[in-house]
Design an enzyme around this catalytic site. Structure first.
Site, PDB file in Angstrom:
ATOM      1  N   GLY A   1       0.900  -1.241   0.098  1.00  0.00           N
ATOM      2  CA  GLY A   1       0.258  -0.132   0.033  1.00  0.00           C
ATOM      3  C   GLY A   1       0.951   1.311   0.010  1.00  0.00           C
TER       4      GLY A   1
ATOM      5  N   GLU B   1       0.434  -1.259  -4.917  1.00  0.00           N
ATOM      6  CA  GLU B   1      -0.675  -0.205  -4.707  1.00  0.00           C
ATOM      7  C   GLU B   1      -1.723  -0.667  -5.512  1.00  0.00           C
ATOM      8  OE1 GLU B   1      -3.000   2.380  -3.636  1.00  0.00           O
ATOM      9  OE2 GLU B   1      -1.112   2.673  -2.623  1.00  0.00           O
ATOM     10  N   ILE B   2      -3.030  -0.824  -4.765  1.00  0.00           N
ATOM     11  CA  ILE B   2      -4.216  -1.225  -5.630  1.00  0.00           C
ATOM     12  C   ILE B   2      -4.876  -0.242  -6.334  1.00  0.00           C
ATOM     13  CG2 ILE B   2      -5.919  -0.919  -3.840  1.00  0.00           C
ATOM     14  CD1 ILE B   2      -6.951  -3.689  -4.444  1.00  0.00           C
TER      15      ILE B   2
ATOM     16  N   LEU C   1       2.644   1.366   6.076  1.00  0.00           N
ATOM     17  CA  LEU C   1       2.481   2.637   6.544  1.00  0.00           C
ATOM     18  C   LEU C   1       1.127   3.202   6.275  1.00  0.00           C
ATOM     19  CD1 LEU C   1       5.649   2.003   6.318  1.00  0.00           C
ATOM     20  CD2 LEU C   1       5.949   4.345   5.471  1.00  0.00           C
TER      21      LEU C   1
ATOM     22  N   ASP D   1      -5.203   1.248   5.837  1.00  0.00           N
ATOM     23  CA  ASP D   1      -6.591   1.636   6.067  1.00  0.00           C
ATOM     24  C   ASP D   1      -7.003   0.844   7.218  1.00  0.00           C
ATOM     25  OD1 ASP D   1      -9.735   1.854   5.729  1.00  0.00           O
ATOM     26  OD2 ASP D   1      -9.419   1.186   3.754  1.00  0.00           O
TER      27      ASP D   1
ATOM     28  N   THR E   1       5.727   9.523   3.751  1.00  0.00           N
ATOM     29  CA  THR E   1       4.523   9.481   3.000  1.00  0.00           C
ATOM     30  C   THR E   1       3.751  10.602   3.340  1.00  0.00           C
ATOM     31  OG1 THR E   1       3.153   8.421   5.002  1.00  0.00           O
ATOM     32  CG2 THR E   1       4.528   6.896   3.471  1.00  0.00           C
TER      33      THR E   1
END
Length: 256
Positions: free
Chosen positions: A74, A97-98, A152, A155, A230
């Site tokens: 993610g 990453e989706i 990191l 969700d 991030t």
């Protein structure tokens, strides 16, 4: 766990990349929801097995003789990858990453950085994949391949009925133990105390992981990168939020 990331050296490392690089994508054109339904992934292509994965598509000839060792699960807009790349220039790192637009942004940014630093060869060791790590991790990585994994600001899935969608669950922790080599590390950080407690609980309960002590975390330069690298971490700082880190070591398999 309270690791103070605020000293001059860490502040320098944690500052967002500010160099002027021609061709860098503009983030405003790649905005997407902060999180994505992990079950909405029907159009993702993934390898049948790790042997079917051609990493040269991500790293070019830099993949020759190397294997991916770091995985940022993610990865968002790729801030952690950009920070770690010069720290470990010989190590291949992948961001998973989706979200389509976000992964496209990270890929275009990496390509622009590579082109800008073409003579020096910087950023050739990082890449991004659009994938669902909750489903396809063993399709990409062999047993014991990874040395570091990063989670990191994942969700939090606040509703009880959605806790099964969290990126740390007993089943997924077993998969992470499979792809992580002995003495490898899992890094976690979140601004949600309930999620921090959840991740610590499930990693602590797994027989193949042990939590690093405060002193061990302070001695690891990578830990400083967790706080501000991030976009989500920077947002938490702007809002005066609290951040909860934890790091776990992969233990040796018990004797048969």
């Amino acid at each position: 766990m309270d690791v103070d990331p605020v000293n001059s050296e860490m502040e320098l490392d944690n500052k967002p990349t500010c160099e002027t690089v021609p061709g860098l994508p503009q983030k405003k054109h790649y905005r997407q929801r902060a999180h994505s339904n992990p079950h909405s992934d029907h159009d993702i292509e993934y390898p049948l097995t790790p042997d079917h994965m051609d990493w040269s598509k991500q790293y070019g000839d830099y993949a020759a003789g190397r294997q991916v060792e770091f995985a940022d699960i993610g990865c968002g807009y790729g801030g952690l990858l950009m920070r770690l790349s010069p720290m470990f220039p010989e190590t291949l790192m992948i961001g998973m990453e989706i979200r389509v637009k976000v992964s496209d942004y990270v890929n275009e940014k990496i390509q622009a950085l590579r082109k800008h630093h073409e003579g020096a060869g910087h950023y050739r060791n990082i890449a991004v994949l659009r994938s669902n790590a909750m489903k396809y991790m063993p399709n990409y990585f062999r047993k014991g391949q990874l040395s570091k994994m990063f989670f990191l600001f994942p969700d939090p899935h606040f509703k009880n009925k959605k806790h099964k969608w969290r990126i740390i669950t007993p089943t997924l922790v077993s998969e992470y133990a499979y792809v992580l080599r002995e003495q490898g590390l899992i890094y976690t950080i979140t601004d949600v105390k309930d999620l921090h407690d959840w991740m610590v609980k499930h990693l602590n309960e797994h027989p193949l992981f042990e939590r690093l002590s405060d002193d061990e975390m302070k001695a690891d330069p990578v830990v400083a990168m967790l706080y501000e690298s991030t976009e989500e971490g920077q947002k938490v700082t702007r809002n005066d939020g609290e951040k909860w880190p934890a790091v776990f070591r992969r233990l040796p398999n018990p004797p048969l």
